[in-house]
Design a protein around this motif. Structure first.
Motif, PDB file in Angstrom:
ATOM      1  N   LEU A   1       0.842  -1.215   0.000  1.00 33.69           N
ATOM      2  CA  LEU A   1       0.000   0.000   0.000  1.00 33.69           C
ATOM      3  C   LEU A   1       0.869   1.253   0.000  1.00 33.69           C
ATOM      4  O   LEU A   1       0.562   2.231  -0.694  1.00 33.69           O
ATOM      5  CB  LEU A   1      -0.923   0.001   1.230  1.00 33.69           C
ATOM      6  N   ASN A   2       1.966   1.234   0.762  1.00 37.34           N
ATOM      7  CA  ASN A   2       2.841   2.407   0.810  1.00 37.34           C
ATOM      8  C   ASN A   2       3.424   2.697  -0.579  1.00 37.34           C
ATOM      9  O   ASN A   2       3.468   3.862  -1.010  1.00 37.34           O
ATOM     10  CB  ASN A   2       3.968   2.210   1.828  1.00 37.34           C
ATOM     11  N   SER A   3       3.836   1.643  -1.291  1.00 36.76           N
ATOM     12  CA  SER A   3       4.410   1.917  -2.619  1.00 36.76           C
ATOM     13  C   SER A   3       3.303   2.300  -3.604  1.00 36.76           C
ATOM     14  O   SER A   3       3.520   3.121  -4.503  1.00 36.76           O
ATOM     15  CB  SER A   3       5.273   0.763  -3.127  1.00 36.76           C
ATOM     16  N   HIS A   4       2.105   1.750  -3.405  1.00 36.72           N
ATOM     17  CA  HIS A   4       0.984   2.131  -4.272  1.00 36.72           C
ATOM     18  C   HIS A   4       0.648   3.626  -4.080  1.00 36.72           C
ATOM     19  O   HIS A   4       0.408   4.347  -5.061  1.00 36.72           O
ATOM     20  CB  HIS A   4      -0.231   1.257  -3.966  1.00 36.72           C
ATOM     21  N   LEU A   5       0.682   4.082  -2.853  1.00 40.37           N
ATOM     22  CA  LEU A   5       0.409   5.511  -2.593  1.00 40.37           C
ATOM     23  C   LEU A   5       1.454   6.382  -3.294  1.00 40.37           C
ATOM     24  O   LEU A   5       1.125   7.441  -3.843  1.00 40.37           O
ATOM     25  CB  LEU A   5       0.417   5.786  -1.084  1.00 40.37           C
ATOM     26  N   ASP A   6       2.702   5.932  -3.289  1.00 38.99           N
ATOM     27  CA  ASP A   6       3.759   6.679  -3.974  1.00 38.99           C
ATOM     28  C   ASP A   6       3.492   6.780  -5.473  1.00 38.99           C
ATOM     29  O   ASP A   6       3.799   7.800  -6.092  1.00 38.99           O
ATOM     30  CB  ASP A   6       5.113   5.991  -3.748  1.00 38.99           C
ATOM     31  N   LEU A   7       2.904   5.712  -6.022  1.00 38.15           N
ATOM     32  CA  LEU A   7       2.598   5.713  -7.463  1.00 38.15           C
ATOM     33  C   LEU A   7       1.487   6.694  -7.815  1.00 38.15           C
ATOM     34  O   LEU A   7       1.522   7.339  -8.852  1.00 38.15           O
ATOM     35  CB  LEU A   7       2.128   4.319  -7.895  1.00 38.15           C
ATOM     36  N   ILE A   8       0.479   6.792  -6.923  1.00 40.26           N
ATOM     37  CA  ILE A   8      -0.706   7.601  -7.300  1.00 40.26           C
ATOM     38  C   ILE A   8      -0.621   9.055  -6.821  1.00 40.26           C
ATOM     39  O   ILE A   8      -1.493   9.849  -7.128  1.00 40.26           O
ATOM     40  CB  ILE A   8      -2.030   6.951  -6.807  1.00 40.26           C
ATOM     41  N   LYS A   9       0.448   9.385  -6.117  1.00 39.39           N
ATOM     42  CA  LYS A   9       0.450  10.725  -5.494  1.00 39.39           C
ATOM     43  C   LYS A   9       0.688  11.868  -6.496  1.00 39.39           C
ATOM     44  O   LYS A   9       0.466  13.023  -6.177  1.00 39.39           O
ATOM     45  CB  LYS A   9       1.484  10.779  -4.383  1.00 39.39           C
ATOM     46  N   LYS A  10       1.190  11.581  -7.663  1.00 38.81           N
ATOM     47  CA  LYS A  10       1.543  12.598  -8.685  1.00 38.81           C
ATOM     48  C   LYS A  10       2.567  13.586  -8.105  1.00 38.81           C
ATOM     49  O   LYS A  10       3.470  13.159  -7.393  1.00 38.81           O
ATOM     50  CB  LYS A  10       0.279  13.282  -9.201  1.00 38.81           C
ATOM     51  N   ALA A  11       2.362  14.892  -8.329  1.00 41.96           N
ATOM     52  CA  ALA A  11       3.395  15.847  -7.913  1.00 41.96           C
ATOM     53  C   ALA A  11       3.339  16.199  -6.424  1.00 41.96           C
ATOM     54  O   ALA A  11       4.284  16.721  -5.855  1.00 41.96           O
ATOM     55  CB  ALA A  11       3.258  17.111  -8.749  1.00 41.96           C
ATOM     56  N   GLN A  12       2.223  15.912  -5.798  1.00 42.45           N
ATOM     57  CA  GLN A  12       2.010  16.327  -4.405  1.00 42.45           C
ATOM     58  C   GLN A  12       2.625  15.329  -3.407  1.00 42.45           C
ATOM     59  O   GLN A  12       2.777  14.163  -3.743  1.00 42.45           O
ATOM     60  CB  GLN A  12       0.498  16.350  -4.114  1.00 42.45           C
ATOM     61  N   PRO A  13       2.915  15.761  -2.180  1.00 38.74           N
ATOM     62  CA  PRO A  13       3.336  14.786  -1.170  1.00 38.74           C
ATOM     63  C   PRO A  13       2.214  13.766  -0.923  1.00 38.74           C
ATOM     64  O   PRO A  13       1.030  14.098  -1.072  1.00 38.74           O
ATOM     65  CB  PRO A  13       3.551  15.621   0.087  1.00 38.74           C
ATOM     66  N   VAL A  14       2.592  12.541  -0.542  1.00 38.46           N
ATOM     67  CA  VAL A  14       1.610  11.467  -0.330  1.00 38.46           C
ATOM     68  C   VAL A  14       0.465  11.902   0.581  1.00 38.46           C
ATOM     69  O   VAL A  14      -0.714  11.659   0.307  1.00 38.46           O
ATOM     70  CB  VAL A  14       2.319  10.223   0.273  1.00 38.46           C
ATOM     71  N   GLY A  15       0.825  12.561   1.678  1.00 36.02           N
ATOM     72  CA  GLY A  15      -0.173  12.920   2.700  1.00 36.02           C
ATOM     73  C   GLY A  15      -1.314  13.766   2.158  1.00 36.02           C
ATOM     74  O   GLY A  15      -2.415  13.791   2.727  1.00 36.02           O
ATOM     75  N   PHE A  16      -1.068  14.469   1.013  1.00 36.86           N
ATOM     76  CA  PHE A  16      -2.079  15.377   0.466  1.00 36.86           C
ATOM     77  C   PHE A  16      -3.186  14.626  -0.286  1.00 36.86           C
ATOM     78  O   PHE A  16      -4.157  15.231  -0.734  1.00 36.86           O
ATOM     79  CB  PHE A  16      -1.415  16.398  -0.471  1.00 36.86           C
TER      80      PHE A  16
ATOM     81  N   GLN B   1       7.523  21.845   5.664  1.00 40.50           N
ATOM     82  CA  GLN B   1       6.861  22.538   4.545  1.00 40.50           C
ATOM     83  C   GLN B   1       5.394  22.089   4.392  1.00 40.50           C
ATOM     84  O   GLN B   1       4.587  22.764   3.765  1.00 40.50           O
ATOM     85  CB  GLN B   1       7.644  22.357   3.228  1.00 40.50           C
ATOM     86  N   ASP B   2       5.052  20.936   5.000  1.00 42.40           N
ATOM     87  CA  ASP B   2       3.672  20.420   4.881  1.00 42.40           C
ATOM     88  C   ASP B   2       2.802  20.831   6.080  1.00 42.40           C
ATOM     89  O   ASP B   2       1.647  20.417   6.192  1.00 42.40           O
ATOM     90  CB  ASP B   2       3.679  18.884   4.786  1.00 42.40           C
ATOM     91  N   LYS B   3       3.371  21.625   6.976  1.00 42.57           N
ATOM     92  CA  LYS B   3       2.707  21.933   8.253  1.00 42.57           C
ATOM     93  C   LYS B   3       1.302  22.524   8.063  1.00 42.57           C
ATOM     94  O   LYS B   3       0.360  22.117   8.740  1.00 42.57           O
ATOM     95  CB  LYS B   3       3.584  22.900   9.058  1.00 42.57           C
ATOM     96  N   ARG B   4       1.185  23.461   7.123  1.00 41.32           N
ATOM     97  CA  ARG B   4      -0.108  24.142   6.973  1.00 41.32           C
ATOM     98  C   ARG B   4      -1.220  23.149   6.604  1.00 41.32           C
ATOM     99  O   ARG B   4      -2.324  23.211   7.112  1.00 41.32           O
ATOM    100  CB  ARG B   4       0.018  25.226   5.884  1.00 41.32           C
TER     101      ARG B   4
ATOM    102  N   TYR C   1      -5.960  18.814  11.055  1.00 39.92           N
ATOM    103  CA  TYR C   1      -6.203  18.744  12.506  1.00 39.92           C
ATOM    104  C   TYR C   1      -7.472  19.526  12.880  1.00 39.92           C
ATOM    105  O   TYR C   1      -8.263  19.097  13.717  1.00 39.92           O
ATOM    106  CB  TYR C   1      -4.975  19.294  13.249  1.00 39.92           C
ATOM    107  N   GLN C   2      -7.644  20.671  12.195  1.00 42.24           N
ATOM    108  CA  GLN C   2      -8.866  21.469  12.427  1.00 42.24           C
ATOM    109  C   GLN C   2     -10.107  20.635  12.105  1.00 42.24           C
ATOM    110  O   GLN C   2     -11.076  20.622  12.853  1.00 42.24           O
ATOM    111  CB  GLN C   2      -8.833  22.667  11.486  1.00 42.24           C
ATOM    112  N   VAL C   3     -10.060  19.948  10.958  1.00 36.10           N
ATOM    113  CA  VAL C   3     -11.193  19.102  10.550  1.00 36.10           C
ATOM    114  C   VAL C   3     -11.372  17.966  11.563  1.00 36.10           C
ATOM    115  O   VAL C   3     -12.495  17.636  11.965  1.00 36.10           O
ATOM    116  CB  VAL C   3     -10.969  18.524   9.124  1.00 36.10           C
ATOM    117  N   PHE C   4     -10.250  17.382  11.988  1.00 37.35           N
ATOM    118  CA  PHE C   4     -10.263  16.266  12.948  1.00 37.35           C
ATOM    119  C   PHE C   4     -11.056  16.664  14.203  1.00 37.35           C
ATOM    120  O   PHE C   4     -11.938  15.939  14.663  1.00 37.35           O
ATOM    121  CB  PHE C   4      -8.799  15.944  13.293  1.00 37.35           C
ATOM    122  N   LEU C   5     -10.757  17.849  14.738  1.00 42.66           N
ATOM    123  CA  LEU C   5     -11.445  18.291  15.964  1.00 42.66           C
ATOM    124  C   LEU C   5     -12.931  18.548  15.700  1.00 42.66           C
ATOM    125  O   LEU C   5     -13.773  18.332  16.571  1.00 42.66           O
ATOM    126  CB  LEU C   5     -10.766  19.541  16.533  1.00 42.66           C
ATOM    127  N   LYS C   6     -13.220  19.010  14.474  1.00 41.38           N
ATOM    128  CA  LYS C   6     -14.634  19.251  14.119  1.00 41.38           C
ATOM    129  C   LYS C   6     -15.415  17.931  14.094  1.00 41.38           C
ATOM    130  O   LYS C   6     -16.584  17.887  14.435  1.00 41.38           O
ATOM    131  CB  LYS C   6     -14.742  19.883  12.717  1.00 41.38           C
TER     132      LYS C   6
END
Ligand SMILES: Nc1ncnc2c1ncn2[C@@H]1O[C@H](COP(=O)(O)OP(=O)(O)O)[C@@H](O)[C@H]1O
Ligand SMILES: O=C(CO)[C@H](O)[C@H](O)COP(=O)(O)O
Length: 551
Positions: free
Chosen positions: A366-381, A522-525, A531-536
């Motif tokens: 799954l981790n390598s699959h996420l790397d494949l589908i992430k395109k230009a953005q970091p995986v977490g996005f 750089q991904d902090k924002r 996190y805001q959504v998480f608390l909501k």
């Protein structure tokens, strides 16, 4: 040995009983694992929220793995044995035979597991007493602790279990009894799960108030009236019978045990961090948070003075590092939740086939699959519109609310592998966001945490580790030994053998930094917004409940 000059190596055996398996390791004086073995253990779920095990099955697994790790070793070089285990409740009769914890009267199933939630009515009544001992478990007792489970047994299995019981053990203490014949309990178990105070002992008024006055009348014989610090040597060491079972020599030192999360804490928190560019270098050890991530996650923070954190267990004195107070935050299911989400998805069979074809675990795939589908953005996005609230088994910390449920928002009709991978990512992120929530509660109450020390099965997952760094904004230290919980258990054996003067000395010599994972600032924002959504999510869950309960 050469020329009689070199001292023979000294070894210790650590045994770690997790939720799903028992592990053992042979460890040397510098904390290096020389041999490792594991063995699955049986679990029964006779009905929803009831989880049972067998102490005989667990002991048999301990014997299998211990025999494996000492194969080919001169047994005279093994100086000590230490156990840690989940804080499950073991029940034996007066002759130390298993008693059933179920209506089916199956005495093989004599363990109520830590994650069992059968005692909801009992814990609610206990919390209504507002007794002062509750201040030392975060203000609210958890259904996962032992007092509600004992009360459940008295109210539900009086004849077949409660009246016949001679010994109620926390699983770590059952194991040290089995090895030595000594029924003394570890301060760790009694303080963390049984309301014992290291300074004041048992509080009679609590047990009387909750309807377990028989425990007091019996002078706490069934739950423990001899208490030893973790790492203390028990009796005359290993009995001949246990030595035969485990494949060791009789008489070797056996330590008073620890709960598994606490052993993980000992295994990681004292490491020398010099030269790794960490902010905690030069800061007191209280700036470190050990996070032990297996079936559940436990967040262990220590302090010189007691800190009362609402919804976070403790403060517990000397329950992990002697002389320090401990606060223990927790998430009741983490590894189990990831497995649940992945295995329950329609694309799981396809994932299994593809992972097997590549000789990978499903997580690595799954981790390598996420790397494949992430395109230009970091995986977490990839989870910009998919959010998870992870309390599928209630919230341990910091809300201490067992009624909370899991939530997922952003579902689509697709059920393919991409969809599974992104749901898995959102679940991992939700667990890391939950850790941030716990850290914020601990800091608001007075902790000052700068660095995370991760161990347990989930720390083998690079995505899980990176998400914890990115989402908390803190560096994550991984130990040199992946099986750090076993290093913690071996530290206990080493202390019991007398080879180290203190637990602190053994921790400093036996735990070592392996790798450090830094947050991608750089991904902090993006993660602040997640996190805001998480608390909501939890706010909204409470609103839904209020709407539905409004007559
Ligand atoms: N190699 C791995 N990669 C990713 N995740 C893993 C790996 N091994 C174990 N896990 C995760 O860790 C969890 C079990 O951790 P473990 O520490 O073995 O649990 P326990 O101590 O509760 O028995 C599993 O639920 C799984 O999600
Ligand atoms: O309550 C705990 C520690 O206080 C643990 O979560 C429980 O013992 C289970 O641990 P694991 O997830 O490692 O199996």
């Amino acid at each position: 040995m050469s020329g009689g000059e070199q001292k023979p190596e000294r070894y210790y055996v650590g045994v770690d009983v997790g939720t799903g398996s028992v592990r053992a390791a042979l460890v040397d004086q510098s904390g290096v694992l020389l041999a490792f073995a594991d063995q699955p253990i049986k679990k029964w779920e006779p009905q929803f929220n009831y989880h049972e095990q067998s102490s005989e099955d667990i002991w048999a697994a301990c014997c299998v793995v211990t025999k494996k790790v000492v194969q080919g070793i001169d047994l005279n070089q093994i100086r000590g044995l230490g156990f840690d285990a989940t804080c499950s409740l073991v029940i034996l009769d007066k002759r130390f035979c298993p008693l059933p914890v179920n209506h089916e009267e199956d005495s093989h199933r004599n363990v109520i597991m830590w994650l069992d939630h059968r005692a909801v009515s009992q814990v609610n009544r206990i919390n209504e007493t507002k007794h002062s001992v509750l201040q030392y478990v975060g203000g609210v007792m958890s259904v996962e602790m032992q007092a509600p489970k004992l009360l459940w047994l008295k109210e539900n299995l009086r004849e077949i279990c409660w009246d016949k019981a001679g010994h109620f053990f926390d699983l770590p203490d059952f194991l040290s009894w089995k090895a030595t014949g000594v029924t003394a309990r570890s301060l760790c178990s009694l303080v963390c799960k049984w309301t014992y105070s290291a300074e004041r002992g048992w509080d009679d008024s609590f047990w009387k108030m909750i309807g377990l006055e028989d425990i007091v009348a019996d002078n706490y014989r069934k739950i423990g009236n001899q208490v030893l610090p973790p790492g203390a040597s028990l009796g005359n060491g290993l009995t001949p019978e246990a030595a035969r079972d485990l494949g060791l020599l009789p008489g070797i030192a056996v330590a008073a045990s620890l709960i598994d999360a606490h052993a993980g804490g000992l295994g990681v928190i004292g490491a020398d961090v010099k030269g790794h560019g960490l902010v905690c270098e030069g800061q007191p050890v209280t700036s470190r948070l050990a996070v032990i991530c297996g079936t559940s996650s436990c967040h262990m923070g220590i302090s010189k003075d007691p800190i009362f954190v609402p919804g976070v267990w403790g403060p517990y004195f000397s329950a992990m590092v002697p002389g320090f107070w401990l606060n223990e935050g927790g998430q009741s299911v983490t590894g189990k939740l990831i497995d649940h989400m992945v295995e329950g998805h329609a694309a799981f069979p396809e994932l299994q086939v593809k992972a097997t074809a590549r000789c990978q675990s499903v997580y690595a795939y799954l981790n390598s699959h996420l790397d494949l589908i992430k395109k230009a953005q970091p995986v977490g996005f990839l989870t910009v519109d998919l959010h998870v609230w992870p309390d599928f088994h209630g919230n341990r910390s910091p809300l201490a609310d067992l009624t909370l449920k899991g939530m997922v928002t952003g579902l689509k009709l697709s059920q393919d592998l991409d969809d599974l991978a992104i749901l898995y990512l959102a679940t991992v992120q939700a667990i890391a966001l939950g850790t941030r929530f716990i850290i914020e509660a601990m800091e608001a109450a007075g902790h000052s945490i700068s660095t995370l020390f991760l161990c347990g099965g989930l720390s083998k997952n690079p995505l899980f580790v990176q998400m914890h760094a990115d989402i908390t904004g803190m560096p994550v230290v991984l130990s040199q030994e992946v099986e750090s919980v076993l290093v913690g258990a071996a530290i206990l054996g080493a202390c019991a053998s007398g080879d180290f003067a203190s637990v602190q000395e053994a921790m400093a010599k036996m735990s070592k930094v392996g790798k450090v994972v830094f947050p991608r600032l750089q991904d902090k924002r993006y993660y602040d917004k997640k996190y805001q959504v998480f608390l909501k999510l939890v706010e909204h869950q409470k609103e839904y409940l209020a709407i539905m309960n409004d007559n």
